[in-house]
Design an enzyme around this catalytic site. Structure first.
Site, PDB file in Angstrom:
ATOM      1  N   TYR A  44      -0.243  -1.369 -13.390  1.00 19.19           N
ATOM      2  CA  TYR A  44      -1.005  -2.353 -12.640  1.00 19.19           C
ATOM      3  C   TYR A  44      -1.978  -2.934 -13.454  1.00 19.19           C
ATOM      4  CZ  TYR A  44      -2.682  -4.024  -8.348  1.00 19.19           C
ATOM      5  OH  TYR A  44      -2.814  -4.933  -7.209  1.00 19.19           O
ATOM      6  N   ASN A  94      -2.407  -6.767   2.729  1.00 16.90           N
ATOM      7  CA  ASN A  94      -1.170  -7.732   2.699  1.00 16.90           C
ATOM      8  C   ASN A  94      -1.563  -9.036   3.531  1.00 16.90           C
ATOM      9  OD1 ASN A  94       0.092  -6.063   1.193  1.00 16.90           O
ATOM     10  ND2 ASN A  94       1.110  -4.650   2.863  1.00 16.90           N
ATOM     11  N   GLY A 137       5.506  -5.420   3.607  1.00  9.59           N
ATOM     12  CA  GLY A 137       4.177  -5.656   4.463  1.00  9.59           C
ATOM     13  C   GLY A 137       3.476  -7.081   4.218  1.00  9.59           C
ATOM     14  N   ARG A 171      17.567  -8.304   1.065  1.00  9.37           N
ATOM     15  CA  ARG A 171      18.781  -7.797   0.435  1.00  9.37           C
ATOM     16  C   ARG A 171      19.918  -7.241   1.472  1.00  9.37           C
ATOM     17  NH1 ARG A 171      16.065  -3.219  -3.200  1.00  9.37           N
ATOM     18  NH2 ARG A 171      14.762  -3.293  -1.417  1.00  9.37           N
ATOM     19  N   MET A 177       9.353  -6.288  -7.801  1.00 11.13           N
ATOM     20  CA  MET A 177      10.203  -5.283  -7.509  1.00 11.13           C
ATOM     21  C   MET A 177      11.235  -5.124  -8.361  1.00 11.13           C
ATOM     22  SD  MET A 177       9.750  -5.723  -3.178  1.00 11.13           S
ATOM     23  CE  MET A 177      11.721  -5.034  -3.176  1.00 11.13           C
ATOM     24  N   LEU A 226      -4.767 -10.812  -5.154  1.00  7.19           N
ATOM     25  CA  LEU A 226      -5.798 -10.766  -4.243  1.00  7.19           C
ATOM     26  C   LEU A 226      -7.235 -10.078  -4.884  1.00  7.19           C
ATOM     27  CD1 LEU A 226      -6.683 -11.223  -1.350  1.00  7.19           C
ATOM     28  CD2 LEU A 226      -6.379  -8.857  -0.890  1.00  7.19           C
TER      29      LEU A 226
END
Lengths: 373, 373
Positions: free
Chosen positions: B94, B167, B195, B216, B288, B312
């Site tokens: 991250y 989110n 989310g 998906r 992802m 954010l």
């Protein structure tokens, strides 16, 4: 209908002055929009009837000059460059394609010979360049609509005028429209020896910006490095050097660039992205490597890098002709001040176009081919 | 120094109230900044000492609660979700990583138990959420600095409050900050069941925007499709359908989206780019698929597509706390009007964290894991 001249699919046919008929079809009745003059001049033009390898599909043809209507301008072409986008257009790999057959060339300078009674903006003797792509500049003479041309001062060098309307305009807009750069800021670019690249170096230097110029390694690297430095390049590095860890120490002394100009794509653009400052923008304006631009998700999210594209044709669509004229005059000021010169050029007579086309598609060509009429 | 709590590398330690000591070290003299209360409460917290697989590195530990200083707020945590970014942070993948050991969790809602004498902005009984990431919300109680918290109205559902700060904020900013969208315009997104995806559907619907939601393929597709449509999704398509030529006719009836929101990368983002309207923007906020974003040179140049990222945490750095509070209140208005609900949630008691962590990393999970204290 056989229409000679570059007729762009994205523009209404009526906008383009298609006033040339092939000599071989001169006896065919001209359509209402194709008035042949009573005693037509002989016009030579580089025409292509199909998309493909320029050396195979481009032919020198004799065409017929149309009469000069009320809003028309008779132009004798003086010089017209061969740009990469001209080649792409002939190959059929471009965002804007002419109706075929078409006259090649999208840029160049001509001198006004005569004007129609309704023409007010140009007069005989003026120098003019195309207002938009698709004009077909690789010909000795043509009759164009006044709105298809813009005048340029004739006190600048011929080669500068012939190469003014595409590359320096692209360079200027990319330097000004994407990031607010201040004197002392740096920018990075690949293909730094291209027409745009050389204009970027000079315009950036005039604005107090530092340029980091990336080149492919080549036999005459030192000579080329010297030439770019003479133009005002602050730093010249090879693609190979840019990948090395030593570049970290380079960026201790030089501010990380907030703007990257990418004409290559693929790995070369990956390297530009890697060296951009957080929040910086990479503007893609060409794809010489024929590879896409790849950005990691973390470069986009955590480094806030922005990926954009620039196409002068789109800029012109989004702006008024007066804004384009203003841009041209700004560049002419730089030329007069000695801050912007034409790229190294090789002048080639129109009839030797095959040599010029071949030279323009060779790798590591350090001079732009300019057809003279 | 062993500091428990999430201490962000990018923030000065003094900014973060690190007021918890591990029970095992309770006898060690507290440093000046670590005053243990005379009769410490027993606090349970999910702590990790190393980056790695969350199921392996996260442990439930007993910690000690510090005394409440003048500008401090004693908070009893009520509920805290497990977000993908929490997992990435524990894994060490991250853009912002805490000093270790750290308490997991970056989001959640707590109720104020007591405040220091200098605290003016919150009072006992108030609901509070973290002002910034890195607070460590997966614990039963904590003493935070007032500036680390913002109050939220307590008349909204607990699950909405617990999932409000990341989110929906991300969804709102992405819908508002990148393209000027008007009612009737469409947007396209992948991972539409995430989310953020669910918040995008609802906020877009509240603003009159049409959403094209890509998922998906999965066993419970119809059920999920119905659920997203109940939230306000206009169109739900699978990744496979999006690749088919039939999508051309789809876009005869639906305006091409000017905004694409990408949480996946790789092929999925390539498809989003393919369907974007000329001049449109794709905003990447997650990856992802662990694959980069790839754009063709012609998409950048001729289609003028823009590739951006959104984070954010960066937005908060670039904006004032008041602007974040304003955003939170805007979202609370939507919640009160019934236009924004929390994503489908599974409440899991803190001690069952291993089940919750495992569930949150499974594919095709359609409900968010929320730890309750």
């Amino acid at each position: 209908m056989w229409v000679c001249g570059a007729l762009c699919r994205t523009r209404a046919p009526a906008q383009l002055g298609q006033r040339l008929l092939p000599e071989s079809r001169r006896r065919r009745p001209a359509s209402a929009s194709f008035s042949a003059s009573a005693e037509p001049s002989r016009v030579r033009a580089l025409v292509y009837e199909h998309h493909g390898d320029p050396a195979k599909v481009v032919e020198l043809k004799n065409l017929e000059l149309a009469a000069v209507g009320g809003s028309d301008v008779h132009v004798k072409m003086l010089a017209a460059p061969i740009n990469p986008s001209d080649i792409n257009m002939i190959q059929g790999n471009y965002g804007l394609l002419p109706q075929l057959p078409a006259v090649g060339g999208n840029e160049g300078v001509g001198q006004v010979v005569a004007v129609g009674s309704g023409v007010t903006g140009v007069k005989p003797g003026d120098w003019v360049i195309p207002a938009n792509p698709g004009l077909g500049t690789w010909r000795t003479e043509a009759v164009f609509g006044e709105e298809e041309l813009i005048t340029v001062p004739s006190d600048i060098p011929l080669q500068s005028a012939a190469t003014l309307g595409v590359n320096p305009c692209t360079a200027y807009r990319m330097l000004v429209d994407f990031e607010r750069l201040r004197p002392g800021d740096s920018i990075i670019q690949n293909a730094s020896n291209s027409g745009v690249g050389q204009a970027v170096i000079q315009i950036a230097a005039a604005r107090g910006l530092r340029t980091i110029n990336v080149l492919r390694d080549r036999p005459d690297l030192q000579k080329l490095t010297d030439r770019l430095k003479n133009l005002g390049a602050n730093h010249v590095v090879t693609e190979e050097e840019l990948r090395k860890p030593e570049m970290k120490s380079f960026f201790k002394d030089v501010p990380q660039p907030r703007l990257a100009l990418n004409c290559v794509g693929g790995k070369s653009s990956t390297e530009l992205l890697r060296h951009l400052a957080p929040g910086g923008t990479m503007v893609t304006y060409g794809g010489m490597a024929k590879q896409p631009v790849i950005a990691s998700v973390s470069q986009l999210i955590f480094k806030d890098l922005k990926l954009r594209g620039f196409w002068l044709s789109q800029w012109k669509k989004d702006h008024s002709p007066d804004q384009f004229k203003e841009l041209i005059l700004t560049l002419c000021d730089l030329i007069r001040r000695g801050q912007l010169t034409a790229p190294a050029c090789s002048e080639v007579p129109l009839q030797d176009y095959l040599c010029a086309l071949e030279a323009s598609t060779q790798p590591f060509v350090s001079s732009k081919q300019i057809l003279t009429m």
